[in-house]
Scaffold this motif. Structure first.
Motif, mmCIF file in Angstrom:
data_model
loop_
_atom_site.group_PDB
_atom_site.id
_atom_site.type_symbol
_atom_site.label_atom_id
_atom_site.label_comp_id
_atom_site.label_asym_id
_atom_site.label_seq_id
_atom_site.Cartn_x
_atom_site.Cartn_y
_atom_site.Cartn_z
ATOM 1 N N ALA A 1 0.828 -0.785 0.259
ATOM 2 C CA ALA A 1 0.266 0.211 -0.526
ATOM 3 C C ALA A 1 0.747 1.147 0.098
ATOM 4 O O ALA A 1 0.499 2.101 -0.789
ATOM 5 N N LEU A 2 1.862 1.112 0.978
ATOM 6 C CA LEU A 2 2.497 2.408 0.768
ATOM 7 C C LEU A 2 3.115 2.750 -0.370
ATOM 8 O O LEU A 2 3.920 4.116 -1.393
ATOM 9 N N ARG B 1 -6.901 -3.060 3.210
ATOM 10 C CA ARG B 1 -6.412 -2.110 1.866
ATOM 11 C C ARG B 1 -7.567 -1.216 2.596
ATOM 12 O O ARG B 1 -6.966 0.261 2.476
ATOM 13 N N ARG B 2 -8.239 -0.687 2.412
ATOM 14 C CA ARG B 2 -9.357 0.253 2.803
ATOM 15 C C ARG B 2 -8.876 1.366 4.042
ATOM 16 O O ARG B 2 -9.045 2.759 4.370
ATOM 17 N N PHE C 1 10.618 1.221 -0.214
ATOM 18 C CA PHE C 1 9.497 1.024 1.608
ATOM 19 C C PHE C 1 10.845 -0.340 1.483
ATOM 20 O O PHE C 1 10.257 -1.122 1.351
ATOM 21 N N ASP C 2 12.294 -0.559 1.777
ATOM 22 C CA ASP C 2 13.064 -1.334 2.009
ATOM 23 C C ASP C 2 13.754 -1.215 3.478
ATOM 24 O O ASP C 2 13.196 -0.414 4.582
ATOM 25 N N ALA C 3 13.557 -2.680 4.133
ATOM 26 C CA ALA C 3 13.579 -2.813 4.903
ATOM 27 C C ALA C 3 14.868 -2.256 5.713
ATOM 28 O O ALA C 3 15.835 -2.246 4.559
ATOM 29 N N GLU C 4 14.528 -1.862 6.779
ATOM 30 C CA GLU C 4 15.838 -1.202 7.728
ATOM 31 C C GLU C 4 17.087 -0.505 7.173
ATOM 32 O O GLU C 4 18.303 -1.219 7.815
ATOM 33 N N THR C 5 16.440 0.374 6.375
ATOM 34 C CA THR C 5 18.184 1.265 5.287
ATOM 35 C C THR C 5 18.514 2.257 6.199
ATOM 36 O O THR C 5 19.267 2.577 6.341
#
Length: 109
Positions: free
Chosen positions: A30-31, A95-96, A40-44
């Motif tokens: 959704a992001l 999602r909503r 939107f990556d894992a903890e960067t």
């Protein structure tokens, strides 16, 4: 070029494990859909978003977001919850909810 945003997702004990994994995956999707100029990556590192699943089961969902700015400052938004009375939740209902949640807890970018 996409700006990298760290994304981590954690579940409280009130979140069913299987549901939590689905919610993390769905929320990240959704992001990406809502903010196509960002990845939107894992903890960067900072900037970033920590999503906390406060409650998750077939009939209820509660989330809290903490946004971390590039300078390290943190802003925790208001938790938002919902209950599904007439049927079990599914990806479309969730999602909503994610879209409403993001409108009430907008990113700092």
């Amino acid at each position: 070029m996409a700006a990298d945003i760290s994304f981590s997702c954690q579940a409280s004990p009130q979140a069913e494990a299987g549901m939590a994994a689905d919610i993390c995956r769905e929320f990240r999707a959704a992001l990406a859909e809502k903010f196509p100029g960002h990845s939107f990556d894992a903890e960067t590192g900072a900037p970033g978003l920590t999503l906390t699943i406060l409650r998750a089961n077939a009939r209820a969902l509660a989330l809290e977001a903490t946004w971390t700015a590039a300078d390290g400052s943190r802003n925790t938004g208001a938790p938002l919850s919902t209950a599904f009375f007439d049927r079990n939740s599914d990806e479309q209902l969730r999602r909503r909810f994610y879209n409403t949640f993001l409108e009430q807890n907008p990113p700092p970018f």
